[in-house]
Design a protein around this motif. Structure first.
Motif, short mmCIF file in Angstrom:
data_model
loop_
_atom_site.label_atom_id
_atom_site.label_comp_id
_atom_site.label_asym_id
_atom_site.label_seq_id
_atom_site.Cartn_x
_atom_site.Cartn_y
_atom_site.Cartn_z
N GLN B 19 8.81 5.92 -13.21
CA GLN B 19 8.48 4.51 -13.46
C GLN B 19 7.09 4.20 -12.92
O GLN B 19 6.63 4.81 -11.96
CB GLN B 19 9.48 3.61 -12.72
CG GLN B 19 10.60 3.08 -13.61
CD GLN B 19 11.50 2.11 -12.87
OE1 GLN B 19 11.81 2.30 -11.69
NE2 GLN B 19 11.93 1.08 -13.56
N SER B 143 8.08 7.44 -23.67
CA SER B 143 8.81 7.10 -22.45
C SER B 143 8.37 8.04 -21.35
O SER B 143 7.96 9.17 -21.61
CB SER B 143 10.31 7.21 -22.68
OG SER B 143 10.63 8.56 -22.92
N LEU B 149 13.56 6.44 -27.94
CA LEU B 149 14.25 5.19 -28.19
C LEU B 149 14.54 4.96 -29.66
O LEU B 149 15.59 4.47 -30.05
CB LEU B 149 13.36 4.06 -27.65
CG LEU B 149 13.92 2.70 -27.36
CD1 LEU B 149 14.97 2.78 -26.26
CD2 LEU B 149 12.78 1.77 -26.92
N GLN B 153 9.05 6.03 -31.75
CA GLN B 153 8.77 6.90 -30.61
C GLN B 153 8.96 8.37 -31.01
O GLN B 153 8.22 9.24 -30.55
CB GLN B 153 9.69 6.54 -29.44
CG GLN B 153 8.94 6.45 -28.13
CD GLN B 153 9.76 5.83 -27.02
OE1 GLN B 153 10.99 5.94 -26.99
NE2 GLN B 153 9.09 5.17 -26.09
N ARG B 233 9.61 0.24 -23.33
CA ARG B 233 9.57 1.52 -24.06
C ARG B 233 9.25 2.69 -23.13
O ARG B 233 9.76 3.78 -23.32
CB ARG B 233 8.53 1.49 -25.18
CG ARG B 233 8.89 0.57 -26.31
CD ARG B 233 7.84 0.59 -27.41
NE ARG B 233 8.03 1.71 -28.33
CZ ARG B 233 8.90 1.72 -29.33
NH1 ARG B 233 9.67 0.66 -29.53
NH2 ARG B 233 9.01 2.75 -30.13
N SER B 234 8.38 2.48 -22.15
CA SER B 234 8.01 3.60 -21.30
C SER B 234 8.91 3.74 -20.08
O SER B 234 9.13 4.84 -19.60
CB SER B 234 6.56 3.46 -20.83
OG SER B 234 5.68 3.65 -21.90
N TYR B 235 9.39 2.62 -19.56
CA TYR B 235 10.06 2.70 -18.26
C TYR B 235 11.48 2.14 -18.25
O TYR B 235 12.10 2.06 -17.19
CB TYR B 235 9.21 1.97 -17.20
CG TYR B 235 7.78 2.44 -17.20
CD1 TYR B 235 7.47 3.76 -16.87
CD2 TYR B 235 6.75 1.58 -17.56
CE1 TYR B 235 6.16 4.21 -16.89
CE2 TYR B 235 5.44 2.02 -17.58
CZ TYR B 235 5.14 3.33 -17.24
OH TYR B 235 3.85 3.77 -17.27
N GLY B 236 11.97 1.69 -19.41
CA GLY B 236 13.33 1.17 -19.45
C GLY B 236 13.53 -0.08 -18.61
O GLY B 236 14.62 -0.34 -18.11
#
Ligand SMILES: Cc1cc2nc3c(=O)[nH]c(=O)nc-3n(C[C@H](O)[C@H](O)[C@H](O)COP(=O)(O)OP(=O)(O)OC[C@H]3O[C@@H](n4cnc5c(N)ncnc54)[C@H](O)[C@@H]3O)c2cc1C
Ligand SMILES: Cc1cc2nc3c(=O)[nH]c(=O)nc-3n(C[C@H](O)[C@H](O)[C@H](O)COP(=O)(O)OP(=O)(O)OC[C@H]3O[C@@H](n4cnc5c(N)ncnc54)[C@H](O)[C@@H]3O)c2cc1C
Ligand code: FES
Lengths: 375, 553
Positions: B19, B143, B149, B153, B233-236
């Motif tokens: 993250q 991600s 996702l 992506q 999208r990258s870190y939820g």
């Protein structure tokens, strides 16, 4: 365009102070400024008084001129103190300037220099490392001593420019954007040629820095005003820690902290000239070299980031200012500060205004006369 | 994912490995990351390293961007004070990296990766530099943990895999900060200085988002729509529970849906333009130009409606205030009716600004596009600029979208490779045909939205314009009284644009204001002059670069 009593060519710090002085004395004044490459817009706000080692190294033949000008520098710094009060604060701080030495040779050079400066009335002192630790604990360990010149200081030039501009507007000075291509004497005064047509005035003050020499050509002098593109860097803000203007005995650097907390690093590293109408171009070698040197002298700043660099146009002549009427053309008065021009600019502008008003300047006019460049 | 912990101002916070610090802090409910010189709180805004608002201090090092810094176990993070104590010990520079490839690609998004693949396949020696931890760019944002996702992506993951397999070297986490004539580039990868002297360079740095400048747009919790998208999208991470999305353009639609699917409550989706159905002809033109993309848009809208999301057109954000932990967002309808809603996060996007700093620094020719309100870089059919060896592709030239960026990348990659003696760049007919079609769709698409720059004249005096220097539009209006002939003059008299972000938000506004006041057309020279460094650069990194280039010690 209505005829003005005095036309001032160049709207930097020198021209603006000349114009304000004249307007305050009741003259109708117009400033014409090309709006490019004003040193006043790019400078670092150092109040220089002691002899700059960079200058002594670059132009050794001019050192006697600079030395003789020292009382003039000190008076110019005093003039800024007065302006600071009159203008309502330009963040002027006068804690003095340190010139650092890393070797015994450099310290010896500074001792010799300090003697010469003390003889001219400057308040100088040589500090050893212990004394430096008290006032500048952020210095690198290899600094062995420094010369402190108490007459030196710093101010915020952007703020000063804005306030001076406001003063000029309030004094009713007309300001036009344009370039003067040439000057000619007429029966009743002086005519300045511009692309938009001629401008008439009783007298002209040429405060056009690097553009001044050309305007005096043809009047029996050849004033060697040289455009010198210089590099600057500024960091993000840090806690107020650096109180002095910092220079080096042998290397090109000025370093100081503004009221904003930002550290300004400069000191005469070159930029690339691109002609009079374009700002100079930043060189990677100056950016890297200048900042790396700063970080070596003051390692404490190396945790900060540089947020911007820029290049501006300085003007050099022969180590002394040029102030006075052109020989044989009394209505054309030159006002070019030369080195450390932002420090000297207000004094130079006011002295030129005094000459236009037929008053005394308080300094030996021979020192500054344009006639020394007679051809 | 591995659970890790760190502290923020003494609070213990759990996070997932990979993250960003900004994501971890947001997830833990912390929004104010730094304090300004005037004692205002600021937090994550752009989410992509541009705004410089998310600064925190980490283990005693000041001013790190939380959005670009990965969280690490045991980190001691503190809210950033405006004037940090000097922390610098003399850092010994690490060994620099020298690069001299045939083709240097700057930016590893849709355009850059496509260029790299084409050039590498032609046999050129290719290096890609990308700022993010994982390349892919904004459209193909990957991600952090490699999970996928959706189709968008997935497509990006495939592009990235193809690029890696093509022989191109992809360096991530590299920020390029200096560009000099003739094609000398300075960059940093963590502590390492990078000096690149390529034979040719392809700039593919993409765009950043244009905000909706209203009073309160600087409050923590207000962020760009793309920042919220990156969080998710990258870190939820969701930007908050109750979220409002506003501005103009299709990204708002897409991200609202993504966040809703992720579990956020989208309290409102406010679009400034009237509904496309009120402009049937323009909609029809778009449908003809790009039937599949149009269908995608219609599907998104239906999905949002099915979720019962309050979607309003001709609805404009007028201001944001803070009340406790809540943001109060006030909107105005076309009929002039105002209402206020309380949310955790407000997302805004009102179009895009090209990241053209490198191009401008190197003297690439630009023209102003009044419809978009941005500069466009002029390139020829080969995507070559007027500067020898310099190519430009994708959104950094002026908005075009990911499909356009990909085709431009293919064309530039082929030509740059050919220019260095690899391949002939002949067989580009398919790419050119596809490019023409994507461009047609894009021009029709944007006709339906209201992405021309906002009219500064209608902004209330107390609207902040320059976030860094904390200047309002009123301050700029005062500055105009000094009759500045150029935005640079206004900059020097007011300090607008003098902060860390280099005028990325206030710059376009100042340029247009001065142009209007002076009656001059907006052009390249109307904008602030480009300056090095493009992004703030650590003095330690400069030391390392100096050692690398001049080795003077
Ligand atoms: C990067 C940099 C840093 C500096 N730092 C310092 C410092 O820390 N301390 C210090 O004391 N000094 C410093 N200087 C020097 C100082 O800035 C200048 O010497 C000083 O500002 C000169 O002021 P001026 O008013 O005489 O001329 P300028 O400010 O240079 O103004 C001259 C004006 O005349 C105009 N002009 C020229 N020709 C014509 C024409 N033919 N017609 C119409 N207009 C014309 C120009 O466009 C310009 O606007 C620095 C200079 C630079 C470049
Ligand atoms: C935040 C954001 C979200 C977006 N989301 C969508 C979306 O969901 N759908 C959609 O259709 N369009 C989206 N867009 C539009 C999108 O930008 C384009 O459609 C597409 O990504 C353009 O591709 P590109 O290759 O030109 O740029 P990008 O894909 O943006 O790639 C540019 C790359 O350059 C890198 N870079 C930039 N500056 C530097 C530097 N100085 N040093 C090193 N690397 C650098 C960046 O890290 C980035 O990876 C988004 C745009 C933004 C700004
Ligand atoms: S949010 Fe990190 S730089 Fe903008």
């Amino acid at each position: 365009m209505a005829r003005a009593d005095v036309l001032v060519i160049g709207g930097g710090v020198t021209g603006t102070l000349a114009a304000i002085t004249l307007a305050d004395a009741g003259a109708s004044v117009t400033i014409i400024d090309a709006g490019v490459n004003a040193g006043s817009d790019a400078n670092a706000g150092s109040l220089h008084v002691q002899m700059q080692s960079r200058f002594m190294r670059l132009y050794p033949d001019q050192v006697p001129n600079v030395e003789a000008s020292l009382p003039f520098y000190r008076a110019a710094a005093e003039e800024w103190v007065r302006l600071d009060a009159v203008l309502g604060g330009v963040e002027l701080v006068r804690n003095g300037g340190l010139m650092l030495a890393e070797t015994p040779d450099q310290l010896a050079f500074l001792e010799h220099k300090a003697d010469r400066e003390a003889a001219q009335g400057l308040s100088v002192e040589i500090l050893d490392r212990r004394a430096l630790d008290q006032i500048a604990p952020w210095l690198g360990p290899h600094i062995i001593g420094a010369e402190l010149c108490r007459d030196e200081g710093k101010l915020n030039p952007l703020l000063a420019n804005r306030l001076l501009r406001g003063r000029a507007d309030a004094a009713g000075i007309t300001r036009i954007n344009g370039k003067v291509d040439g000057l000619a004497l007429t029966a009743r005064g002086v005519e300045a040629t511009t692309a938009e047509g001629p401008l008439q005035a009783d007298q002209v003050i040429v405060a056009a820095a690097w553009g001044a020499g050309r305007l005096a050509d043809g009047f029996g002098v050849s004033i060697p005003t040289r455009a010198e593109p210089l590099h600057m860097n500024i960091t993000e803000p840090g806690a107020p820690s650096i109180n002095h203007l910092v220079q080096h005995a042998e290397r090109s650097i000025t370093l100081k902290q503004f009221g904003s907390g930002q550290i300004v690093i400069g000191g005469g590293w070159p930029a690339t000239y691109r002609g009079p109408t374009q700002p100079p171009l930043v060189r990677p070698s100056s950016l890297l070299g200048n900042v790396a040197l700063a970080a070596k002298l003051a390692p404490a700043i190396s945790g900060l980031k540089v947020i911007r660099t820029w290049a501006g146009m300085n003007t050099t002549i022969d180590g002394a200012s040029v102030i006075g009427a052109l020989p044989g053309a009394e209505r054309i008065i030159m006002a070019i500060p030369g080195d450390a021009g932002y420090t000297l600019g207000p004094m130079v502008g006011q002295m030129a205004a005094s000459i236009a008003l037929g008053a005394q300047t308080g300094f030996d006019p021979e020192r500054f006369t344009p006639a020394r460049f007679a051809v | 994912m591995t659970e890790i912990t760190f502290t923020f101002d003494g609070h213990k916070i759990a996070a997932r490995e990979g993250q960003s610090l900004a994501a971890a802090l947001t997830e833990a409910g912390h929004r104010a990351f730094r304090e300004t010189a005037k004692s205002a709180d600021r937090g994550m805004f752009c989410g992509m390293g541009v705004c410089q608002e998310c600064l925190v201090s980490v283990d005693g090092m000041p001013n790190l961007r939380a959005c670009m810094s990965p969280v690490r176990d045991g980190m001691v993070v503190a809210k950033q004070a405006p004037f940090p104590e000097f922390s610098g010990a003399h850092v010994a520079p690490s060994a620099p990296m020298h690069l001299s490839p045939d083709v240097l690609v700057i930016g590893g998004g849709a355009g850059g990766l496509s260029a790299a693949i084409t050039a590498a396949r032609a046999g050129a020696d290719v290096v890609v530099l990308d700022e993010r931890k994982v390349a892919g760019g904004q459209y193909y944002k990957q991600s952090a943990d490699g999970s996928v996702l959706d189709a968008q992506q997935q497509e990006g993951a495939e592009l990235l895999a193809t690029a890696r397999g093509s022989g191109a070297e992809i360096l991530s986490g590299v920020e390029l900060w200096g560009a000099f004539d003739p094609l000398l580039f300075l960059a940093q990868q963590g502590e390492t200085a990078i000096v690149a002297r390529p034979k040719t360079a392809i700039v593919a740095t993409g765009a950043y988002e244009r905000p909706v400048m209203v009073p309160g747009w600087t409050l923590p919790g207000v962020m760009t729509t793309g920042a919220a998208q990156t969080l998710w999208r990258s870190y939820g991470t969701l930007p908050g529970k109750r979220v409002v999305v506003c501005g103009s353009g299709p990204l708002n639609l897409q991200v609202a849906l993504e966040l809703a699917r992720g579990g956020a409550e989208i309290v409102r989706l406010a679009e400034r333009a009237p509904h496309p159905l009120q402009r049937p002809f323009a909609s029809l033109k778009m449908g003809v130009a790009g039937p599949s993309q149009t269908a995608k848009g219609v599907t998104m809208e239906l999905a949002l409606r099915r979720r019962g999301i309050d979607m309003r057109n001709a609805c404009e954000l007028v201001g944001v205030t803070q009340s406790g932990s809540e943001l109060l967002a006030t909107f105005r309808s076309a009929a002039g009716v105002e209402d206020t809603i309380g949310v955790d996060a407000l997302c805004m996007n009102s179009g895009f600004e090209p990241q053209n700093e490198i191009l401008r620094l190197l003297g690439a020719e630009m023209g102003y596009d009044p419809a978009m309100g941005t500069l466009r870089c002029h390139t020829d059919d080969a995507m070559h600029t007027n500067v020898s060896g310099l190519y430009a592709v994708g959104d950094c030239k002026g908005l075009g979208g990911a499909p356009t960026a990909r085709q431009e990348g293919i064309i530039a990659g082929a030509h740059a490779a050919a220019a260095t003696g690899h391949g002939d760049a002949y067989d580009l007919f398919a790419a050119r045909r596809a490019l023409a079609s994507h461009r047609r769709f894009q021009s029709r698409l944007w006709e339906l939205y209201d992405i021309a720059p906002g009219n500064a004249a209608t902004m209330p005096d107390d609207t902040l314009v320059c976030r860094c220097e904390e200047l309002t539009i009123g301050d700029l209006r005062n500055g105009l009284e000094g009759k500045p002939g150029h935005a640079g003059t206004l900059k020097r008299s007011t300090r607008v644009g003098m902060g860390r972000c280099q005028g990325r938000y206030c710059g376009p506004v100042a340029a247009r204001m001065v142009a209007e006041a002076t009656g001059k057309p907006v052009e390249d020279l109307s904008f602030f002059a480009p300056r090095v460094p493009i992004k703030p650069v650590a003095i330690s990194s400069i030391l390392a670069a100096e050692e690398a280039l001049y080795g003077e010690g």
